[in-house]
Scaffold this motif. Structure first.
Motif, short mmCIF file in Angstrom:
data_model
loop_
_atom_site.label_atom_id
_atom_site.label_comp_id
_atom_site.label_asym_id
_atom_site.label_seq_id
_atom_site.Cartn_x
_atom_site.Cartn_y
_atom_site.Cartn_z
N PRO A 1 0.81 -1.21 0.00
CA PRO A 1 0.00 0.00 0.00
C PRO A 1 0.85 1.26 0.00
CG PRO A 1 -0.77 -1.56 1.66
CD PRO A 1 0.53 -2.07 1.15
N ILE A 2 0.34 2.26 -0.63
CA ILE A 2 0.95 3.59 -0.54
C ILE A 2 0.36 4.26 0.69
CG2 ILE A 2 1.05 5.87 -1.64
CD1 ILE A 2 0.92 4.43 -4.34
N THR A 3 1.19 4.95 1.45
CA THR A 3 0.74 5.64 2.66
C THR A 3 0.86 7.14 2.47
OG1 THR A 3 1.39 3.83 4.12
CG2 THR A 3 1.12 6.00 5.12
N ILE A 4 -0.24 7.85 2.73
CA ILE A 4 -0.21 9.31 2.76
C ILE A 4 -0.23 9.72 4.22
CG2 ILE A 4 -1.35 11.46 2.13
CD1 ILE A 4 -2.64 10.04 -0.21
N VAL A 5 0.83 10.34 4.67
CA VAL A 5 0.91 10.81 6.06
C VAL A 5 0.31 12.20 6.15
CG1 VAL A 5 2.48 11.50 7.93
CG2 VAL A 5 2.95 9.43 6.58
N VAL A 6 -0.61 12.37 7.09
CA VAL A 6 -1.19 13.68 7.38
C VAL A 6 -0.65 14.10 8.75
CG1 VAL A 6 -3.30 15.00 7.80
CG2 VAL A 6 -3.27 13.20 6.05
N PRO A 7 0.16 15.16 8.81
CA PRO A 7 0.81 15.52 10.08
C PRO A 7 -0.06 16.34 11.03
CG PRO A 7 1.62 16.93 8.32
CD PRO A 7 0.68 15.95 7.68
N TRP A 8 -1.37 16.14 10.93
CA TRP A 8 -2.33 16.79 11.82
C TRP A 8 -3.41 15.77 12.21
CZ3 TRP A 8 -0.40 19.33 7.49
CH2 TRP A 8 0.43 20.44 7.79
N PRO A 9 -4.20 16.07 13.24
CA PRO A 9 -5.22 15.12 13.68
C PRO A 9 -6.26 14.82 12.60
CG PRO A 9 -4.83 16.77 15.37
CD PRO A 9 -4.11 17.24 14.13
N ALA A 10 -6.94 13.69 12.76
CA ALA A 10 -7.99 13.29 11.82
C ALA A 10 -9.18 14.24 11.92
CB ALA A 10 -8.44 11.87 12.12
N GLY A 11 -9.86 14.40 10.79
CA GLY A 11 -11.10 15.17 10.77
C GLY A 11 -10.98 16.57 10.24
N GLY A 12 -9.76 17.09 10.14
CA GLY A 12 -9.58 18.45 9.62
C GLY A 12 -9.64 18.48 8.10
N PRO A 13 -9.66 19.68 7.51
CA PRO A 13 -9.76 19.82 6.05
C PRO A 13 -8.66 19.08 5.28
CG PRO A 13 -10.14 21.93 7.11
CD PRO A 13 -9.67 21.00 8.18
N LEU A 14 -7.42 19.11 5.80
CA LEU A 14 -6.33 18.45 5.09
C LEU A 14 -6.45 16.93 5.18
CD1 LEU A 14 -5.36 21.40 5.38
CD2 LEU A 14 -3.03 20.50 5.54
N ASP A 15 -6.95 16.45 6.30
CA ASP A 15 -7.18 15.01 6.46
C ASP A 15 -8.29 14.55 5.50
OD1 ASP A 15 -6.92 12.42 8.01
OD2 ASP A 15 -9.02 12.90 8.45
N VAL A 16 -9.35 15.34 5.42
CA VAL A 16 -10.46 15.01 4.51
C VAL A 16 -9.97 14.99 3.07
CG1 VAL A 16 -12.68 15.80 3.60
CG2 VAL A 16 -12.25 15.88 6.06
N ALA A 17 -9.15 15.98 2.71
CA ALA A 17 -8.61 16.04 1.34
C ALA A 17 -7.76 14.81 1.03
CB ALA A 17 -7.79 17.31 1.16
N ALA A 18 -6.92 14.41 1.99
CA ALA A 18 -6.06 13.25 1.77
C ALA A 18 -6.87 11.99 1.57
CB ALA A 18 -5.11 13.08 2.96
N ARG A 19 -7.92 11.81 2.37
CA ARG A 19 -8.75 10.61 2.26
C ARG A 19 -9.56 10.61 0.96
NH1 ARG A 19 -8.31 7.93 7.04
NH2 ARG A 19 -7.35 9.20 8.69
N THR A 20 -9.98 11.80 0.54
CA THR A 20 -10.69 11.92 -0.73
C THR A 20 -9.78 11.52 -1.88
OG1 THR A 20 -12.07 13.72 0.14
CG2 THR A 20 -11.91 13.52 -2.26
N LEU A 21 -8.54 11.99 -1.85
CA LEU A 21 -7.60 11.68 -2.92
C LEU A 21 -7.17 10.21 -2.89
CD1 LEU A 21 -5.35 14.87 -2.90
CD2 LEU A 21 -6.79 14.07 -4.77
N ALA A 22 -7.02 9.66 -1.69
CA ALA A 22 -6.63 8.25 -1.58
C ALA A 22 -7.63 7.35 -2.30
CB ALA A 22 -6.52 7.86 -0.11
N GLU A 23 -8.90 7.68 -2.14
CA GLU A 23 -9.95 6.91 -2.81
C GLU A 23 -9.94 7.15 -4.32
OE1 GLU A 23 -14.84 6.48 -2.72
OE2 GLU A 23 -13.81 7.66 -1.19
N ALA A 24 -9.70 8.41 -4.70
CA ALA A 24 -9.78 8.77 -6.13
C ALA A 24 -8.64 8.17 -6.96
CB ALA A 24 -9.78 10.29 -6.27
#
Length: 326
Positions: A30-53
């Motif tokens: 698997p490829i891992t995208i590290v988000v250096p902030w807590p879950a639930g914030g705008p950057l976390d949401v963006a990362a999860r959106t892109l991971a799926e896309a």
């Protein structure tokens, strides 16, 4: 080599040819995208959106949150990761433009230790006050706010999510460019900072558009200006700070994807192709827009150029502010 061996080799070759070039190059892990902030914030949401896309092009992509030290913990861990394209990090204006001047000892070099993949989005900040404060002071514009501040030096307090935050930097730039004196009141995060404005403890805040929108729509915040050079699509009637007469004011919360330095160019190109394709897709554009962001796919070189421009800009603002974290 017998006939059975030859047939087996042919079947294996056919199976490999059916794998997409990107998936084959990146590998099966698997490829891992590290988000250096807590879950639930705008950057976390963006990362999860892109991971799926990007999954159809890159295979399984997971998101891992590694918060701490203003984003430095997660970012520095990726700087030390194997440069094989399997570990990425969502870096932002804080980690790659502000922190180099804010921290005396940064555990990574924002330029030398990373190769940019693509910018993800720009999110404007917006200068807001409350209707109660507006009614009390008669402030209806940035011009009015500047006039009030000059008549009442040091009596205005502005909140931010902490020393070195984008809101803090915006406030200090505003003070410098407008020639006014305001008191900075830092909080432990954007949430408490906003609450201080809503309760009347402080008078104004440069809030992230993604988090300010709900309060603006509910009539709890009055937007005076956005901090970007162009008006925000989400607030087309709200002028920019530059339009309000505050020169050289262009600040946004931008964020994008990075891999460790020395990642092979072919891998960088394949990752860029997959993520920029996703960033141009309607579902991703719409999801980012709901977070107040504007999808901004770039080449690796374009993103690198943005970072080179932003570092000295924020070095100046940090110097003006006198802020230090360590």
């Amino acid at each position: 080599m017998n006939r059975r061996t030859l047939l087996g080799a042919a079947a294996a070759a056919a199976a490999l040819s059916a794998v997409s070039p990107s998936a084959l190059a990146i590998g099966e892990r698997p490829i891992t995208i590290v988000v250096p902030w807590p879950a639930g914030g705008p950057l976390d949401v963006a990362a999860r959106t892109l991971a799926e896309a990007v999954a159809p092009d890159l295979g399984n992509v997971i998101v891992e949150n590694r918060p701490g030290a203003g984003g430095n913990r997660g970012v520095s861990s990726v700087a030390k990761a194997k440069p094989d394209g399997r570990t990425l990090v969502v870096g932002a204006v804080a980690t790659h433009a502000i922190n180099p001047s804010l921290f005396r000892k940064l555990p990574y070099d924002p330029v030398k230790d990373f190769t940019p993949i693509t910018l993800i989005a720009h999110v404007p900040n917006v200068l807001v006050i409350t209707p109660e404060f507006q009614k009390k002071t008669g402030i209806k514009s940035v011009k009015d706010l500047i006039a009030y501040a000059k008549k009442n030096p040091g009596k205005l307090n502005y909140a931010s999510g902490g020393n070195g935050s984008a809101g803090h930097m915006a406030g200090e730039l505003f003070k410098a460019e407008a020639g006014i004196n305001m008191v900075h009141v830092p909080f432990q995060g954007a949430g408490p900072a906003k609450m201080s404005v809503l309760s009347g403890q402080t008078q104004l805040i440069f809030d992230n558009l993604a988090s300010a929108t709900s309060n603006i729509n509910a009539g709890k915040f009055v937007p005076l200006a956005v901090t970007t050079a162009k008006r925000a699509k989400a607030l087309p009637k709200v002028p920019t700070m530059i339009e309000c007469g505050v020169k050289n004011f262009n600040i946004s919360t931008w964020y994008g994807l990075f891999v460790p330095a020395k990642t092979p160019r072919a891998t960088v190109d394949r990752l860029n192709a997959a993520f920029t394709k996703a960033l141009r897709s309607k579902p991703v554009v719409e999801r980012l827009a709901r977070q107040g962001g504007e999808a901004s796919p770039t080449t690796s070189e374009e993103f690198a150029a943005l970072i080179r421009e932003e570092i000295p800009k924020y070095a100046r603002i940090v110097k003006i502010s006198g802020a230090r974290v360590d």
